[in-house]
Design a protein around this motif. Structure first.
Motif, PDB file in Angstrom:
ATOM      1  N   PHE A 157     -17.313  70.650 -18.291  1.00  0.00           N
ATOM      2  CA  PHE A 157     -17.594  71.481 -17.118  1.00  0.00           C
ATOM      3  C   PHE A 157     -16.392  71.518 -16.180  1.00  0.00           C
ATOM      4  O   PHE A 157     -16.083  72.564 -15.595  1.00  0.00           O
ATOM      5  N   ARG A 158     -15.688  70.401 -16.032  1.00  0.00           N
ATOM      6  CA  ARG A 158     -14.471  70.400 -15.203  1.00  0.00           C
ATOM      7  C   ARG A 158     -13.428  71.350 -15.790  1.00  0.00           C
ATOM      8  O   ARG A 158     -12.745  72.076 -15.049  1.00  0.00           O
ATOM      9  N   ASP A 213     -22.944  70.757 -20.254  1.00  0.00           N
ATOM     10  CA  ASP A 213     -22.167  69.521 -20.291  1.00  0.00           C
ATOM     11  C   ASP A 213     -23.071  68.344 -19.934  1.00  0.00           C
ATOM     12  O   ASP A 213     -23.489  68.200 -18.788  1.00  0.00           O
ATOM     13  N   ARG A 214     -23.354  67.494 -20.917  1.00  0.00           N
ATOM     14  CA  ARG A 214     -24.211  66.333 -20.688  1.00  0.00           C
ATOM     15  C   ARG A 214     -23.406  65.056 -20.492  1.00  0.00           C
ATOM     16  O   ARG A 214     -23.987  63.978 -20.382  1.00  0.00           O
ATOM     17  N   GLY A 238     -18.590  64.897 -16.794  1.00  0.00           N
ATOM     18  CA  GLY A 238     -18.474  66.347 -16.877  1.00  0.00           C
ATOM     19  C   GLY A 238     -17.141  66.874 -17.342  1.00  0.00           C
ATOM     20  O   GLY A 238     -16.561  67.764 -16.713  1.00  0.00           O
ATOM     21  N   ARG A 280     -23.422  71.848 -15.596  1.00  0.00           N
ATOM     22  CA  ARG A 280     -23.709  70.436 -15.843  1.00  0.00           C
ATOM     23  C   ARG A 280     -25.148  70.312 -16.343  1.00  0.00           C
ATOM     24  O   ARG A 280     -25.993  71.165 -16.041  1.00  0.00           O
ATOM     25  N   THR A 314     -15.080  67.264 -26.795  1.00  0.00           N
ATOM     26  CA  THR A 314     -15.120  68.215 -25.685  1.00  0.00           C
ATOM     27  C   THR A 314     -14.266  69.444 -25.986  1.00  0.00           C
ATOM     28  O   THR A 314     -14.668  70.584 -25.692  1.00  0.00           O
TER      29      THR A 314
END
Length: 211
Positions: A51-52, A43-44, A48, A66, A23
């Protein structure tokens, strides 16, 4: 079901082992690429993580969503740019194949320790079987006098595994960056600028690879 990514250069970041900086790599590569062209991070991951990181921060050069929100209409806006995909943690071989089949390149981050390299060998075997373009990135590399990364690089080169010339060092700056939802170059910590420059160098290598 995966969206069929038909626009832009698609780069997937995937690893069979957790804790190898997947990440972190997705976030920093997306930001470095965004300096060159519009970039979307998808983001898969189930929870997440990337994404967070993005959502809780600000002043990003890239955009992020997401996976469920990555509509064809949204993706179309990046037809002249980049799409970076942060895959689920420890994907199955079938999942890896699905992502790889829709990617121009798969970045496989790995730490230089024995367990990580063992799982990397499995990922490389599968990517070769899929005939997918990929490149390995050594991450969380311990500083000298440790020779662990040097030994790992030599072993991978002997096995003809394509590698980034750049390695990403180990550092507390990355934990601080994640906690503050920012990039490693934005925190005041030992070697933070060095780490930021390393990811910029990875982006430059990507430009050469994708020619």
């Amino acid at each position: 079901m995966l969206t069929c990514y038909t626009f832009g250069v698609v780069i997937t970041v995937a690893a069979y082992k957790g804790g190898v900086g997947k990440t972190t790599t997705a976030v920093h590569v997306a930001d470095a690429l965004a300096a060159k062209a519009p970039t979307l991070l998808i983001d898969r991951e189930r929870f997440g993580g990337s994404f967070r990181w993005y959502e809780n921060g600000s002043d990003w050069r890239f955009d992020a969503v997401r996976g469920r929100d990555a509509t064809p209409e949204l993706i179309a806006a990046y037809r002249t740019g980049h799409i970076v995909i942060d895959t689920p943690a420890a994907p199955t071989a079938d999942e890896l194949e699905a992502f790889a089949s829709r990617s121009d390149l798969v970045i496989v981050p790995t730490t230089p320790d024995a367990l990580a390299l063992e799982l990397l060998t499995e990922a490389v075997r599968d990517l070769r079987r899929f005939k997918a373009p990929y490149r390995v990135l050594l991450t969380i590399v311990p500083p000298l006098p440790s020779r662990e990364a040097e030994k790992a690089r030599r072993a991978l080169e002997r096995a003809q595994v394509p590698l980034f010339k750049t390695s990403i060092g180990r550092g507390a700056a990355f934990q601080q960056a994640a906690l503050r939802s920012t990039l490693v170059g934005n925190v005041r910590a030992h070697r933070s600028r060095e780490h930021a420059d390393a990811y910029a160098a990875v982006a430059e290598e990507l430009k050469e690879v994708m020619k």
